[in-house]
Design an enzyme around this catalytic site. Structure first.
Site, PDB file in Angstrom:
ATOM      1  CB  CYS A  69       7.309   7.613  -7.221  1.00  0.00           C
ATOM      2  SG  CYS A  69       7.178   6.997  -8.970  1.00  0.00           S
ATOM      3  CD  GLU A 102      -6.254   4.316  10.854  1.00  0.00           C
ATOM      4  OE1 GLU A 102      -5.077   3.822  11.062  1.00  0.00           O
ATOM      5  OE2 GLU A 102      -6.348   4.231   9.525  1.00  0.00           O
ATOM      6  CB  CYS A 107       3.807   7.275  -9.270  1.00  0.00           C
ATOM      7  SG  CYS A 107       4.223   8.935  -9.630  1.00  0.00           S
ATOM      8  CG  HIS A 123      -2.730  -3.137  14.554  1.00  0.00           C
ATOM      9  ND1 HIS A 123      -3.475  -2.726  15.438  1.00  0.00           N
ATOM     10  CD2 HIS A 123      -1.710  -2.214  14.222  1.00  0.00           C
ATOM     11  CE1 HIS A 123      -3.294  -1.710  15.774  1.00  0.00           C
ATOM     12  NE2 HIS A 123      -2.075  -1.233  15.232  1.00  0.00           N
ATOM     13  NE  ARG A 179      -0.915   1.018   4.760  1.00  0.00           N
ATOM     14  CZ  ARG A 179      -1.311   0.743   5.827  1.00  0.00           C
ATOM     15  NH1 ARG A 179      -1.917  -0.126   6.306  1.00  0.00           N
ATOM     16  NH2 ARG A 179      -0.867   1.552   7.127  1.00  0.00           N
ATOM     17  CB  CYS A 217       8.391   7.379 -12.182  1.00  0.00           C
ATOM     18  SG  CYS A 217       6.983   8.631 -12.149  1.00  0.00           S
ATOM     19  CG  ASN A 266      -4.930   4.907   5.105  1.00  0.00           C
ATOM     20  OD1 ASN A 266      -5.330   5.106   6.125  1.00  0.00           O
ATOM     21  ND2 ASN A 266      -3.764   3.844   5.160  1.00  0.00           N
ATOM     22  CD  GLU A 267      -2.069   5.464   8.229  1.00  0.00           C
ATOM     23  OE1 GLU A 267      -1.077   4.686   7.938  1.00  0.00           O
ATOM     24  OE2 GLU A 267      -2.620   5.226   9.501  1.00  0.00           O
ATOM     25  CD  GLU A 277      -1.504  -2.949   8.736  1.00  0.00           C
ATOM     26  OE1 GLU A 277      -1.171  -1.768   9.369  1.00  0.00           O
ATOM     27  OE2 GLU A 277      -2.828  -2.735   7.811  1.00  0.00           O
ATOM     28  CB  CYS A 283       8.037  11.850  -9.819  1.00  0.00           C
ATOM     29  SG  CYS A 283       6.738  11.173  -9.016  1.00  0.00           S
TER      30      CYS A 283
END
Lengths: 529, 529, 529
Positions: free
Chosen positions: C158, C299, C112, C350, C108, C160, C146-147, C347, C163
């Site tokens: 990245c 979270e 890019c 967790h 995850r 690439c 997410n995050e 995970e 970028c």
């Protein structure tokens, strides 16, 4: 009036500042009392902003103003830092990493010394620079490039196709036939036997390589830098009248002896801290012996080191002591790095004489005091030459390369051990040795100490030592001496090449083991540790 | 007279020395009292110096001379170290690293076991070697290759296209449809769901991979080595009459059980030190149970380990104790690595029986004493077989692979914990267990201990254990047992697969947490730590 | 009845479980007392199993059932985890590492953010999702991706070609001409001078880069994520009526201010442990000030953290305290990660509210008690707003980026030092500051503390501070403040931009040195440490 030694000065980077600031810098230099500046290092993109278009006006201005203020100049070739038009148009001039990618623009010491394209561009800029300043009497010397070094082969050097080919050619020249290489290295194990020089691989961090290959690669990389420097030295010797050198470091990757075969003056940079300043003595004792003229301590810090952090803060008094030390040990110049703190970039936090906003640092008084001292001692110093005590200690690059890839005992590092276990005890016993390369003339000495010198066949030392001992010299040898061929292999007739024969003793067995203390029980029953 | 067990000997590399030296080596072997030598390992370039051109003359000479001196021979296939003509002409036989580069020539264990080209060349050399020595009665056994192992997937193994394809095929064979793989691994999270086996990636150190994928890749790599060995075993079984094995190590990467389905004798190499020698017991207790014949301790050090440094120095007496230990635990052979210290190369500093200049090391007397002891005990030993005590402890490669990629508790390492927390306490309590694989017959034992055995469905152990317990067996299980499917996932019906049902208890919750000590309060109020 | 704040809930992944299990999950949610669930995060492959084929039935079912049980829903866009059909067909959507390889499928945060192909696919799934749930009153908010985070440039982001191009374009927009970039960064040293924006390299771990380049690259990467999020926010604002946010972390890589210019609610994830829970206060005090509405703690763990190991075990009582803390500091929601422990995957270990086999964990009682407490306090909390104390401390992303690449003093880390050396002492003195970004309105405060704020020209702070002080504000500034331009260079007119002028003092010199204690001698002779 051209300044006379001893020289006290600093590296100066007018290319990074408005030209109108030169006057203020020189005013402060005079206030500090310095009489030499080292310029030009790294300034390639300013000297040759476009391929083939040169601009030395700004540099000429700086040299003129410095000279008018009776400040001598060391001129540097800027080849350590290729301009962007060069790295963009000819990306093959940049180091190739083992993963196949190339170094990026904007660093230093990241161009391949073997690259013919790179050499061609270096030749052009050095030629132009030499034509410009080669007969300028205000320029008292030339520095080629900057701090050649070659860390362990897994990291720094380039593994581009040109380097690989050059390495293979060097091995061909050395061995003649691939069979001789196989015999010398001992490739019979693990089916390593090569059938042609073209099969020799470059070191790769993922592969478990033969230590003879690794030592040879390191020797190649030293030779690559020596050859790169010679290319520039030849140009300078043709076009310039001043002495030529290159600023070396307290590393073992590039051979001091080979490098100075064609150079005129030994230049040395060091950044030892308060805690390890004693270590620099070994290097000064080496620098003094290489050429028959005083060496130049081209770089040292004033108060702290730094790249993007400052580190190694020095207490008051260090700057003065550290400035005098090289002079006391045979140098005729001490230059700080740097005059004015950088206002940006990779070394923004390095200590200097004045800050990036032009204010004297806290050590300014120490610099002034040192300058006055140099001045007061000048006549005495210039009439004095260091004397030889008759005692020498061997220092060997080949030893460093062999031990780098086969330390024999865990934790063993050649230059550290040589300094701590051999050189320092002599200092503590008030002995003042020369530190000499294997090529040095032995007859200058009555006592020679050769610790950690695995390959006695380096530079024909085996024959030379024998003759010299027979002629009355006293030789102290070992530990870990005469235990390897020059190709990093064991002898097979005996544990030592000649030591048993010469000493008339026989070694039953040796126990290298871990670093641990063994005790010795003597014939009379006493025990030593 | 062909020597009889117990065998004491060493690895011998005549390919690395002048042939005329064999006589002196054998003289010293007789003086030491050894009766076996292991030869041929790594000598591919000597056996097949050019593609398709073979030379076994030197090896035949060595075998003849050893035999004439009543020294038995273990013959090794040299496939661990491909010659340079092979790696140069077919670079695809070398490991591909995750950055896309290939390993370089001149190492060992760096050729891809999956490569068909590599297999083809291995087949040819093994066939020739088997034809040469397959019915030679002086050769008492065959060793395939050397020390197959597969460290964590981020490092050692190859990720070349052939490996990737083989891994995907193995998964296809295991699961049939990609949907079943998705279900088994639980790829529903993070959109990991695959649509075809061709989409399965190889592990890459820069990617945060699914632990079921990583465990499967590790299993694949074990299978790749097993398959590679089987290819050679099939040839040897067809062309040779001697027992065949391969020297395994105290690592968990390659499956001892799968490997020995087609091999005849368990061979084991170990280099435990004075400090951790006790750990080797667990491995000996495993080696003894795999085949119904004594195992061979094919390698151990005499006095210190070493590659380019020497390390792990051993005190006097260690050599003798370390030589007897395998014999006491079910082996019929103990061989040192190595007879004569290498005179160059990657392992130049490793301890041996005699030095590279042919002088006995300080442990020579211990070797002699051990040889005499083996001789004196031979009749007794050869008439004796280890007895089973009725106690066994499970050892599982799948457990190691699952825990490698999900240690559950910080710092948990399977084989270390198994040894320290489970095996060693039994030793201290004077219990003598067999260490058995999940495939082992349970009815040989009355009490079985299964600690750290996460996947009880391995080798149908769930059904087998149940029947065996119902038939009267006493099973001690946990911690961390029966907590995962064979695909490294949690059960979703209960925290354990069967333990609650079988024990009639219910786990309210578990607290894995950090390594820390929790206390237990019993119903009667007492507290345990 | 739609639930009202304060919200207590958890992340819920129905895509990973049989749909028939939803009822049991909801039964347990009601037993726990939670009133909110966060869904959809990561479930792209379930929502769009084939390119262009969508399936929201399962998600609709989950939302319906949750709503029927009076559990509110936060809907997440799943763009953090591209499906395999996307990564296989368009491999350019995956991160390019500096060695030229691409990230592999199955992780995850490895796609890019700059990739146009990736953006196009993100646009489609977000549009579909927004059409499906954009006016669903049971959905009370949207979380984008997410995050987002961007660790130091040597690792995560990245490099690439897209970028690189975008970075160069960003520099062109900022500077207009390459000469201005050269002037601002100070590329005159080391021949770094660029001639066009196309020559700007991407950071490479093997190259010694200019710190201004590195800081600019980090700023670019923050901007890349901000731009990526804005793309989705624009879609959601068009098609959905609920507030939109993205869950940020206690990292400095992505700019909280730029990110929330177009977002409606601040979401924050934290996993502080028992030992360092105090540190989260600084972040809560920041989250509270960014938008004029209560933030959501999206979270936090219930009892331990974990990926493939569990770690950071928490003692009883922690869960309750940790759940109340955000509410006390200005949040209106606290969600655990996660509701039901994963049964497989990265995970698996967790901590959660219920285990993967559906059993309440040991902290279930604490969750219930917290839920009751939230309920009891709801009326009071919903009528209450945090008050401003008039005290604020500056927090700057640019500071973090500058210090990341030039820490100035060894061991200095911005957010750690800001928390430990500046924020915590205020807490201990019972002071309750707002933590504000440089863009914040200063007139909300009477006293502002600006430690470690190197570039006072960020967001025009220099002018703003001056006016505010002149209007009566009390400013406490330093250490390490006003010492750099926004381009990470030194001022050349003075050591500080304005501090000397404003304070009417003059700094003779500064001594950054190592971390060490210097003593201060005051004019009256007293000495402080």
């Amino acid at each position: 009036m051209t300044p006379k030694p001893p020289y006290l000065g600093a590296a100066y980077y007018p290319e990074d500042w408005p030209l109108e600031q030169i006057d203020e810098d020189i005013r402060l230099m005079k206030e500090a009392g310095v009489n030499i500046a080292r310029v030009g290092e790294f300034a390639w993109s300013r000297m040759e902003p476009e391929e083939g278009k040169f601009d030395f006006g700004w540099l000429r201005l700086a040299v003129n103003k410095l000279s008018e203020a009776d400040i001598a100049v060391i001129m540097c070739t800027p080849t350590c830092t290729p301009p962007v038009w060069l790295t963009e148009r000819y990306p093959e001039v940049l180091f190739m990493h083992t993963n196949g990618t190339r170094a990026k623009h904007g660093a230093r010491r990241h161009a391949c010394p073997t690259s013919r394209i790179y050499r061609m561009h270096c030749e052009r800029i050095v030629t132009k620079l030499a034509e410009e300043f080669g007969h300028d009497e205000r320029v008292i010397g030339w520095q080629i490039d900057n701090e050649f070094h070659s860390l362990s082969p897994a990291r720094r050097p380039c593994v581009c196709p040109e380097c690989v080919k050059k390495f293979q050619e060097m091995m061909r020249e050395r061995f003649g036939t691939i069979e001789k290489l196989n015999e010398a290295w001992g490739t019979g194990l693990w089916s390593q036997t090569y059938q042609s020089f073209e099969q020799l691989p470059t070191p790769d961090p993922e592969t478990w390589h033969h230590p003879s290959l690794l030592a040879a690669w390191q020797e190649f990389y030293s030779a690559a830098y020596v050859d790169f420097a010679k290319h520039q030295a030849d140009i300078l010797h043709k076009l310039a009248s001043q002495p030529v050198g290159t600023d070396m470091m307290a590393f073992t990757g590039v051979h001091y002896g080979r490098m100075h075969e064609f150079l005129d003056v030994v230049m040395f940079n060091h950044y030892h801290t308060m805690e390890n300043l004693w270590q620099v003595g070994m290097w000064f004792d080496l620098c003094r012996t290489i050429k028959n003229r005083p060496f130049w301590n081209t770089e040292t810090q004033t108060c702290w080191n730094g790249s993007v952090t400052a580190n190694g803060y020095k207490e008051p008094g260090f700057c003065r002591a550290n400035s005098w030390l090289p002079i006391a040990m045979g140098a005729e110049a001490n230059l700080y790095w740097l005059w004015r703190q950088h206002w940006s970039g990779q070394e923004i936090m390095h200590g200097s004489v004045i800050s990036s906003c032009g204010r004297p640092l806290h050590i300014f008084g120490e610099v002034q005091e040192t300058a006055k001292g140099f001045d007061a001692a000048a006549v005495f110093l210039n009439k004095t030459k260091p004397t030889k005590t008759g005692l020498a200690m061997h220092f060997s690059h080949l030893a460093a390369w062999i031990f780098e890839h086969q330390p024999i005992v865990r934790g063993f590092r050649y230059s550290t051990y040589l300094n701590e276990k051999a050189y320092r005890p002599m200092l503590k016993a008030q002995l003042r040795p020369d530190v000499i390369l294997p090529e040095a003339n032995l007859y200058d000495y009555r006592v020679i100490f050769s610790p950690f010198l695995p390959a006695l066949d380096e530079d024909n030392l085996r024959e030379k030592i024998k003759s010299w001992v027979e002629a009355g010299g006293t030789w102290i040898v070992g530990p870990l001496s005469d235990i390897r061929t020059v190709h990093a292999a064991n002898f097979t007739h005996a544990p030592f090449g000649s030591l048993e024969e010469w000493a008339g003793i026989r070694c039953r067995f040796s126990v290298p083991g871990d670093p641990r203390n063994f005790k010795i029980r003597w014939l009379d029953g006493r025990v030593s540790t």
